[in-house]
Design an enzyme around this catalytic site. Structure first.
Site, mmCIF file in Angstrom:
data_model
loop_
_atom_site.group_PDB
_atom_site.id
_atom_site.type_symbol
_atom_site.label_atom_id
_atom_site.label_comp_id
_atom_site.label_asym_id
_atom_site.label_seq_id
_atom_site.Cartn_x
_atom_site.Cartn_y
_atom_site.Cartn_z
ATOM 1 N N TYR A 46 0.845 -1.197 0.000
ATOM 2 C CA TYR A 46 0.000 0.000 0.000
ATOM 3 C C TYR A 46 0.877 1.241 0.000
ATOM 4 O O TYR A 46 1.794 1.340 0.813
ATOM 5 C CB TYR A 46 -0.909 0.020 1.234
ATOM 6 C CG TYR A 46 -2.359 -0.068 0.845
ATOM 7 C CD1 TYR A 46 -2.944 0.921 0.043
ATOM 8 C CD2 TYR A 46 -3.147 -1.154 1.225
ATOM 9 C CE1 TYR A 46 -4.262 0.822 -0.361
ATOM 10 C CE2 TYR A 46 -4.468 -1.255 0.832
ATOM 11 C CZ TYR A 46 -5.026 -0.265 0.035
ATOM 12 O OH TYR A 46 -6.312 -0.356 -0.363
ATOM 13 N N GLU A 48 -0.504 4.785 -0.598
ATOM 14 C CA GLU A 48 -1.300 5.996 -0.858
ATOM 15 C C GLU A 48 -0.465 7.235 -0.601
ATOM 16 O O GLU A 48 0.304 7.286 0.363
ATOM 17 C CB GLU A 48 -2.521 6.017 0.065
ATOM 18 C CG GLU A 48 -3.616 5.079 -0.414
ATOM 19 C CD GLU A 48 -4.602 4.754 0.681
ATOM 20 O OE1 GLU A 48 -4.166 4.600 1.833
ATOM 21 O OE2 GLU A 48 -5.799 4.656 0.374
ATOM 22 N N ASP A 209 -5.772 14.243 -25.114
ATOM 23 C CA ASP A 209 -5.829 12.841 -24.717
ATOM 24 C C ASP A 209 -5.165 12.030 -25.829
ATOM 25 O O ASP A 209 -5.777 11.731 -26.842
ATOM 26 C CB ASP A 209 -7.280 12.401 -24.510
ATOM 27 C CG ASP A 209 -7.388 10.916 -24.171
ATOM 28 O OD1 ASP A 209 -6.350 10.234 -24.158
ATOM 29 O OD2 ASP A 209 -8.522 10.450 -23.921
ATOM 30 N N THR A 236 -3.057 6.543 -22.134
ATOM 31 C CA THR A 236 -2.910 5.195 -21.598
ATOM 32 C C THR A 236 -1.444 4.823 -21.772
ATOM 33 O O THR A 236 -0.731 5.423 -22.575
ATOM 34 C CB THR A 236 -3.755 4.181 -22.389
ATOM 35 O OG1 THR A 236 -3.402 4.286 -23.773
ATOM 36 C CG2 THR A 236 -5.241 4.441 -22.233
ATOM 37 N N LYS A 239 -1.063 1.262 -25.136
ATOM 38 C CA LYS A 239 -1.353 1.226 -26.569
ATOM 39 C C LYS A 239 -0.033 1.354 -27.338
ATOM 40 O O LYS A 239 0.823 0.506 -27.168
ATOM 41 C CB LYS A 239 -2.399 2.278 -26.901
ATOM 42 C CG LYS A 239 -3.737 1.953 -26.199
ATOM 43 C CD LYS A 239 -4.837 2.970 -26.432
ATOM 44 C CE LYS A 239 -6.072 2.580 -25.619
ATOM 45 N NZ LYS A 239 -7.113 3.633 -25.654
ATOM 46 N N ARG A 245 -1.110 -2.123 -18.844
ATOM 47 C CA ARG A 245 -2.394 -1.417 -18.884
ATOM 48 C C ARG A 245 -2.391 -0.365 -17.775
ATOM 49 O O ARG A 245 -2.140 -0.682 -16.614
ATOM 50 C CB ARG A 245 -3.563 -2.366 -18.636
ATOM 51 C CG ARG A 245 -3.609 -3.579 -19.520
ATOM 52 C CD ARG A 245 -4.994 -4.189 -19.529
ATOM 53 N NE ARG A 245 -5.839 -3.378 -20.359
ATOM 54 C CZ ARG A 245 -5.791 -3.376 -21.690
ATOM 55 N NH1 ARG A 245 -4.960 -4.158 -22.343
ATOM 56 N NH2 ARG A 245 -6.596 -2.605 -22.375
HETATM 57 C C1 LIG Z 1 -8.198 3.913 -24.824
HETATM 58 C C2 LIG Z 1 -8.554 5.310 -24.586
HETATM 59 C C3 LIG Z 1 -8.936 5.768 -23.318
HETATM 60 C C4 LIG Z 1 -9.288 4.857 -22.170
HETATM 61 O O1 LIG Z 1 -8.344 4.035 -21.709
HETATM 62 P P1 LIG Z 1 -8.742 2.847 -20.689
HETATM 63 O O2 LIG Z 1 -7.411 2.478 -20.141
HETATM 64 O O3 LIG Z 1 -9.391 1.803 -21.498
HETATM 65 O O4 LIG Z 1 -9.634 3.419 -19.656
HETATM 66 C C5 LIG Z 1 -9.131 7.128 -23.143
HETATM 67 N N1 LIG Z 1 -8.987 7.975 -24.157
HETATM 68 C C6 LIG Z 1 -8.656 7.576 -25.395
HETATM 69 C C7 LIG Z 1 -8.515 8.582 -26.473
HETATM 70 C C8 LIG Z 1 -8.441 6.231 -25.656
HETATM 71 O O5 LIG Z 1 -8.153 5.837 -26.889
#
Ligand SMILES: *Cc1c(COP(=O)(O)O)cnc(C)c1O
Length: 441
Positions: A46, A48, A209, A236, A239, A245
């Site tokens: 933990y 936090e 994002d 993320t 990807k 993840r």
């Molecule tokens: C994949 C994605 C997310 C979300 O990611 P998670 O880890 O699945 O919650 C947010 N924004 C964009 C643009 C994405 O492609």
């Protein structure tokens, strides 16, 4: 492993991944090192709060010292602190940021934390419409954040640009707290400078994002929103960035003590974000995942990662050409990044789900996806979305894209002939097995 049922499924999933080709553009294959970090004893701890900077590794000291003093709620943090600091320092270097919060459990959590950091209930956020390539978390009515904030959505134009005139119009009308540029199904490169100009004019926080293209930014083949005056970038880590993840929030500004509530100013964004992640929207961080993020960031800082990112884009461009040559009609005519959207209805008169099912049978994985102004419903949309990040990790090059495009065409032509599809599956399998998973090495 004593749990035979789960062990069997892990082995089956390994075989599935090895025997097929992953064309889902949001997926990738991580290295053995990333897997080991994720499977480590840090999951027991933990932690936090946020790390102190005592005993810092020298190469990260300069960045980390700016960040914050020791602030954990439990003892025994000498190793977790070092792990988190390494992750923060590497992330900042990778994306030219002043501050990184490496604790978000996912991309969705990262976005929610930024909204929470900057907005009050009912405030307006401007984002790209889901049907035009935006993400669920950018205000789709089914999400929690859409109940809390007032999302207004802009769209893309016919030629595939973000509709900058519409963004300007909506910004003027709604004075949004945040203007968000980000996408999950958009094959072009946005004009960050244009959006930044609008944001500055109307006093909005500029948020990018970059979940889909973070690896391309890190590899230098996609513009970095920070170079155009953006304040915050979320992503993320699993990807194109090829880590575990998870989520990540990067920002520019002055890094302060998250125990003291700062004024809501653009300068204080890093501290506002830290408070919004913990205790605002999450509990304890996943230190094993943060360790794996740190490993992935280090990998992304190596020169080979630049080659990888370049190859993703080259492969996508070639795949787009080969598909077009076989009658596939691409949304916006092609791709500038890792991702391709195909209008299946316009190409061959079948919907995306039907094509997804045919490709599943031969071991090519992609996903059905809406196209701009889709007339079909979301569960049976007109298009499919595919991309090259994962197959590029496997080691595929431009010439291999010919093979993939050909299999896609054959799968369409033989979609009702299971015998033919089985033959194709064996061909895909034989081909795929020539390219080991990174975790096989
Ligand atoms: C994949 C994605 C997310 C979300 O990611 P998670 O880890 O699945 O919650 C947010 N924004 C964009 C643009 C994405 O492609």
């Amino acid at each position: 492993m004593n749990d035979k049922a789960i062990w069997g499924l892990i082995k089956a999933e390994e075989a599935r991944q090895r025997d097929g080709l992953e064309l889902i553009p949001s997926e990738n294959y991580v290295s053995k090192d990333v897997l080991s970090a994720m499977g480590s004893v840090f999951t027991n701890k933990y932690s936090e709060g946020y790390p102190s900077f005592v005993g810092l590794d020298a190469d990260d000291a300069e960045i980390a010292e700016k960040i914050m003093p020791s602030l954990r709620y439990y003892g025994g943090q000498e190793n977790t602190n070092r792990v988190e600091r390494l992750a923060i320092g590497r992330a900042c270097r990778l994306f030219k940021a002043d501050h990184a919060n490496v604790q978000p459990h996912s991309g969705a959590q990262a976005n929610n934390a930024v909204y929470f950091a900057w907005c009050e209930v009912g405030d307006t956020i401007l984002g790209l419409d889901l049907g035009h390539g935006g993400h669920l978390t950018h205000g789709a009515p089914v999400t929690q954040s859409a109940k809390v904030y007032n999302f207004v959505r802009y769209k893309t134009t016919k030629n595939g640009d973000l509709d900058y005139d519409e963004i300007e119009c909506l910004a003027k009308k709604h004075r949004p707290k945040i203007i968000l540029v980000g996408f999950s199904a958009y094959p072009k490169v946005p004009d960050f400078a244009k959006v930044a100009k609008i944001g500055e004019k109307y006093g909005s926080l500029l948020m990018a994002d970059m979940a889909h293209v973070a690896g391309l930014i890190a590899g230098g083949v996609h513009p970095n929103p920070f170079d155009f005056g953006f304040h915050v970038m979320t992503t993320t880590t699993h990807k194109t960035l090829r880590g575990p993840r998870g989520g990540l929030i990067l920002s520019r500004g002055k890094v302060g003590n998250p125990l003291k509530k700062p004024e809501k100013t653009l300068e204080n964004i890093p501290t506002l974000i830290d408070r919004a992640v913990f205790p605002g929207t999450q509990g304890g961080p996943l230190v094993h995942v943060i360790a794996a993020k740190a490993v992935a960031f280090r990998e992304a800082l190596q020169p080979e990662f630049k080659q990888y990112a370049k190859q993703i884009v080259k492969n996508a461009a070639r795949l787009a050409e080969e598909l077009k040559a076989r009658g596939f009609q691409l949304v916006f005519g092609g791709t500038e990044n890792h991702l391709i959207l195909v209008d299946m209805v316009k190409s061959f008169g079948i919907d995306g789900k039907q094509f997804e099912a045919a490709l599943d049978k031969i071991g090519l994985n992609l996903n059905a996806n809406a196209i701009p102004n889709d007339t079909l419903p979301p569960f049976r949309p007109s298009g499919v979305r595919l991309g090259t990040p994962a197959i590029t990790t496997r080691g595929l090059k431009e010439k291999d894209m010919v093979e993939i495009a050909e299999w896609m065409k054959l799968a369409f032509e033989n979609r009702e002939d299971d015998e033919k599809l089985e033959k194709l599956r064996l061909a895909v399998q034989a081909f795929s097995r020539r390219f080991p998973l990174p975790s096989d090495n």
